[in-house]
Design a protein around this motif. Structure first.
Motif, PDB file in Angstrom:
ATOM      1  N   TRP A 180     -26.082  15.291   4.070  1.00  0.00           N
ATOM      2  CA  TRP A 180     -24.925  14.628   3.528  1.00  0.00           C
ATOM      3  C   TRP A 180     -24.352  15.690   2.354  1.00  0.00           C
ATOM      4  CZ3 TRP A 180     -22.585   9.985   4.547  1.00  0.00           C
ATOM      5  CH2 TRP A 180     -23.111   9.356   5.658  1.00  0.00           C
ATOM      6  N   PRO A 181     -23.238  15.760   1.997  1.00  0.00           N
ATOM      7  CA  PRO A 181     -22.138  14.741   2.452  1.00  0.00           C
ATOM      8  C   PRO A 181     -21.397  14.872   3.805  1.00  0.00           C
ATOM      9  CG  PRO A 181     -21.093  16.181   1.028  1.00  0.00           C
ATOM     10  CD  PRO A 181     -22.641  16.343   1.015  1.00  0.00           C
ATOM     11  N   VAL A 182     -21.883  16.243   4.573  1.00  0.00           N
ATOM     12  CA  VAL A 182     -21.058  16.666   5.524  1.00  0.00           C
ATOM     13  C   VAL A 182     -21.486  15.671   6.838  1.00  0.00           C
ATOM     14  CG1 VAL A 182     -21.324  18.448   7.428  1.00  0.00           C
ATOM     15  CG2 VAL A 182     -21.401  19.024   4.926  1.00  0.00           C
ATOM     16  N   ALA A 183     -22.889  15.044   6.748  1.00  0.00           N
ATOM     17  CA  ALA A 183     -22.921  13.980   8.122  1.00  0.00           C
ATOM     18  C   ALA A 183     -22.062  13.029   8.127  1.00  0.00           C
ATOM     19  CB  ALA A 183     -24.309  13.457   8.130  1.00  0.00           C
ATOM     20  N   GLY A 184     -21.230  12.759   7.125  1.00  0.00           N
ATOM     21  CA  GLY A 184     -20.297  11.546   6.945  1.00  0.00           C
ATOM     22  C   GLY A 184     -19.090  11.737   7.497  1.00  0.00           C
ATOM     23  N   LEU A 185     -18.863  13.028   7.681  1.00  0.00           N
ATOM     24  CA  LEU A 185     -17.269  13.144   8.133  1.00  0.00           C
ATOM     25  C   LEU A 185     -17.168  12.806   9.374  1.00  0.00           C
ATOM     26  CD1 LEU A 185     -17.381  17.298   7.122  1.00  0.00           C
ATOM     27  CD2 LEU A 185     -15.971  15.535   6.094  1.00  0.00           C
ATOM     28  N   LEU A 201     -16.979  20.055  14.262  1.00  0.00           N
ATOM     29  CA  LEU A 201     -18.037  20.270  13.080  1.00  0.00           C
ATOM     30  C   LEU A 201     -19.081  20.697  13.781  1.00  0.00           C
ATOM     31  CD1 LEU A 201     -19.119  19.536  10.308  1.00  0.00           C
ATOM     32  CD2 LEU A 201     -19.513  17.284  11.374  1.00  0.00           C
ATOM     33  N   THR A 202     -19.632  21.958  13.374  1.00  0.00           N
ATOM     34  CA  THR A 202     -20.917  22.531  13.894  1.00  0.00           C
ATOM     35  C   THR A 202     -21.848  22.800  12.908  1.00  0.00           C
ATOM     36  OG1 THR A 202     -20.084  24.914  13.326  1.00  0.00           O
ATOM     37  CG2 THR A 202     -19.316  24.286  15.275  1.00  0.00           C
ATOM     38  N   GLY A 203     -23.117  22.530  13.423  1.00  0.00           N
ATOM     39  CA  GLY A 203     -24.521  23.006  12.670  1.00  0.00           C
ATOM     40  C   GLY A 203     -25.253  24.050  13.283  1.00  0.00           C
ATOM     41  N   ALA A 204     -26.345  24.195  12.767  1.00  0.00           N
ATOM     42  CA  ALA A 204     -27.131  25.330  13.237  1.00  0.00           C
ATOM     43  C   ALA A 204     -27.304  25.347  15.022  1.00  0.00           C
ATOM     44  CB  ALA A 204     -28.600  25.035  12.617  1.00  0.00           C
ATOM     45  N   GLY A 205     -27.305  24.229  15.517  1.00  0.00           N
ATOM     46  CA  GLY A 205     -27.350  24.279  17.026  1.00  0.00           C
ATOM     47  C   GLY A 205     -26.548  25.125  17.726  1.00  0.00           C
ATOM     48  N   ARG A 228      -7.796  12.840  15.322  1.00  0.00           N
ATOM     49  CA  ARG A 228      -8.030  11.693  16.235  1.00  0.00           C
ATOM     50  C   ARG A 228      -9.261  12.019  17.036  1.00  0.00           C
ATOM     51  NH1 ARG A 228      -3.890  10.970  20.096  1.00  0.00           N
ATOM     52  NH2 ARG A 228      -4.673   8.763  20.310  1.00  0.00           N
ATOM     53  N   LEU A 229      -9.915  13.300  16.679  1.00  0.00           N
ATOM     54  CA  LEU A 229     -11.157  13.431  17.513  1.00  0.00           C
ATOM     55  C   LEU A 229     -11.958  14.379  16.690  1.00  0.00           C
ATOM     56  CD1 LEU A 229     -13.021  12.553  19.856  1.00  0.00           C
ATOM     57  CD2 LEU A 229     -12.520  14.834  20.745  1.00  0.00           C
ATOM     58  N   VAL A 230     -13.178  14.189  16.045  1.00  0.00           N
ATOM     59  CA  VAL A 230     -13.924  15.317  15.481  1.00  0.00           C
ATOM     60  C   VAL A 230     -15.306  15.557  16.616  1.00  0.00           C
ATOM     61  CG1 VAL A 230     -15.789  15.561  13.822  1.00  0.00           C
ATOM     62  CG2 VAL A 230     -13.698  14.843  13.030  1.00  0.00           C
ATOM     63  N   LEU A 231     -15.076  16.588  16.944  1.00  0.00           N
ATOM     64  CA  LEU A 231     -16.062  17.044  17.829  1.00  0.00           C
ATOM     65  C   LEU A 231     -17.635  17.714  17.248  1.00  0.00           C
ATOM     66  CD1 LEU A 231     -17.300  17.770  20.777  1.00  0.00           C
ATOM     67  CD2 LEU A 231     -15.939  19.951  20.877  1.00  0.00           C
ATOM     68  N   VAL A 232     -18.648  16.975  17.257  1.00  0.00           N
ATOM     69  CA  VAL A 232     -19.737  17.465  16.505  1.00  0.00           C
ATOM     70  C   VAL A 232     -20.496  18.289  17.494  1.00  0.00           C
ATOM     71  CG1 VAL A 232     -21.939  16.817  15.288  1.00  0.00           C
ATOM     72  CG2 VAL A 232     -19.810  15.441  15.217  1.00  0.00           C
ATOM     73  N   GLY A 274     -13.458  22.587  -3.331  1.00  0.00           N
ATOM     74  CA  GLY A 274     -12.204  22.571  -2.533  1.00  0.00           C
ATOM     75  C   GLY A 274     -12.811  22.318  -0.799  1.00  0.00           C
ATOM     76  N   ALA A 275     -13.928  22.744  -0.395  1.00  0.00           N
ATOM     77  CA  ALA A 275     -14.521  23.031   0.926  1.00  0.00           C
ATOM     78  C   ALA A 275     -14.527  21.511   1.477  1.00  0.00           C
ATOM     79  CB  ALA A 275     -15.622  23.750   1.083  1.00  0.00           C
ATOM     80  N   MET A 276     -15.105  20.821   0.550  1.00  0.00           N
ATOM     81  CA  MET A 276     -15.463  19.544   1.137  1.00  0.00           C
ATOM     82  C   MET A 276     -14.227  18.369   1.252  1.00  0.00           C
ATOM     83  SD  MET A 276     -18.073  18.041   2.623  1.00  0.00           S
ATOM     84  CE  MET A 276     -18.040  16.310   3.306  1.00  0.00           C
ATOM     85  N   GLU A 277     -13.387  18.622   0.147  1.00  0.00           N
ATOM     86  CA  GLU A 277     -12.250  17.862   0.111  1.00  0.00           C
ATOM     87  C   GLU A 277     -11.127  18.494   1.368  1.00  0.00           C
ATOM     88  OE1 GLU A 277     -13.311  19.501  -2.298  1.00  0.00           O
ATOM     89  OE2 GLU A 277     -13.325  18.140  -4.050  1.00  0.00           O
ATOM     90  N   ARG A 278     -11.257  19.535   1.542  1.00  0.00           N
ATOM     91  CA  ARG A 278     -10.328  20.011   2.851  1.00  0.00           C
ATOM     92  C   ARG A 278     -10.830  19.656   4.159  1.00  0.00           C
ATOM     93  NH1 ARG A 278      -6.756  21.710   5.743  1.00  0.00           N
ATOM     94  NH2 ARG A 278      -6.889  23.478   7.081  1.00  0.00           N
TER      95      ARG A 278
END
Ligand code: NAD
Length: 243
Positions: free
Chosen positions: A195-200, A19-23, A183-187, A170-174
């Motif tokens: 939010w809501p992305v911050a909750g993923l 999961l990526t952001g501006a950084g 088993r791992l989300v790498l931020v 559809g994007a947020m559902e996916r």
């Protein structure tokens, strides 16, 4: 050391979703939002990046986006984007969920990319829902302050999610489905404040963070690497290749 530990976690905890952001894109010369040198230190987001601002003053919003689209199109993927694509190539990353609109993950070679805040590829008509390609929009912007829909003549809106808007259907559902299966989300490179992305990450069984500054979820992460995305992720790929 922390890159080596992160490499172990990625290898052990499959499937892994990034999961990526501006950084992730600052090393491509694109400023992030909330750092002291970020975009919101210069302009008020609610004046240029909210749906209310667009409805009130589309010319001002397009003034901001015209410059932004130019900057983003000129930018090139960096070592961090390439490392994530390399991890997908090796079967160690199943998808990238990105808050970024810059298309740099796809340009770096990532194939499974979910753009939860839209992208600069297009603009949309809020009246008739026609989608216009960015190239045609930029041609219009050479002579007009606001690009217009070729079907109904209404103002086109940048194809990105603005404050006050719902995320693309559809994007947020996916993204949620991917996070729940992971088993791992790498931020990487996100303050995890929008939010809501911050909750993923909280939907996943575990998550790790690579971010230079603090994030809202540091204390719940399995591992936090307070380093640069390019350097850290390149070291992760190297560690996995030599393991
Ligand atoms: P952010 O600016 O909040 O956070 C970026 C983080 O990355 C910061 O903590 C920073 O320290 C870190 N960082 C910077 N460079 C780094 C590097 N090279 N390596 C590692 N870390 C680095 O950005 P965000 O979390 O992506 O913001 C959330 C989202 O909000 C944005 O992605 C954007 O999509 C969305 N948003 C959109 C609009 C809009 O224009 N419609 C407006 C506001 C927010």
């Amino acid at each position: 050391m922390s890159a080596a530990r992160l490499a172990e976690l990625i290898a052990e905890r499959q499937p892994c979703v990034v999961l990526t952001g501006a950084g992730i894109s600052t090393e491509s010369g694109i400023p992030d939002f909330r750092s002291p040198t970020g975009i919101w230190a210069e302009v008020d987001p609610f004046e240029v990046a909210s749906i209310q601002a667009f409805r009130r003053d589309p010319e001002r919003v397009w003034g901001f986006y015209r410059a932004r689209i130019g900057l983003l199109r000129d930018a090139q993927p960096n070592a961090g984007h390439r490392a994530i694509a390399a991890l997908e190539e090796r079967g160690l990353v199943s998808a990238v969920v990105t808050q970024n609109i810059d298309t740099l993950h796809s340009r770096a070679g990532s194939r499974e990319v979910v753009e939860v805040h839209g992208s600069i590829r297009s603009a949309v008509c809020l009246a008739c829902h026609f989608t216009e390609d960015a190239d045609a929009v930029l041609v219009q912007l050479e002579t007009e302050p606001v690009p217009l829909c070729r079907h109904c003549g209404e103002a086109l809106k940048p194809g990105v999610t603005m404050f006050g808007e719902l995320l693309p259907a559809g994007a947020m559902e996916r993204a949620t489905e991917l996070a729940r299966r992971a088993r791992l989300v790498l931020v990487v490179g996100s303050t995890l404040e929008v939010w809501p992305v911050a909750g993923l990450p909280l939907e996943a069984r575990a998550f790790a963070i690579v971010n230079r500054g603090p994030t809202a979820l540091d204390d719940q992460a399995l591992l936090k690497v307070a380093g640069s995305a390019g350097e850290t992720l390149s070291a992760v790929v190297e560690a996995l290749d030599t393991a």
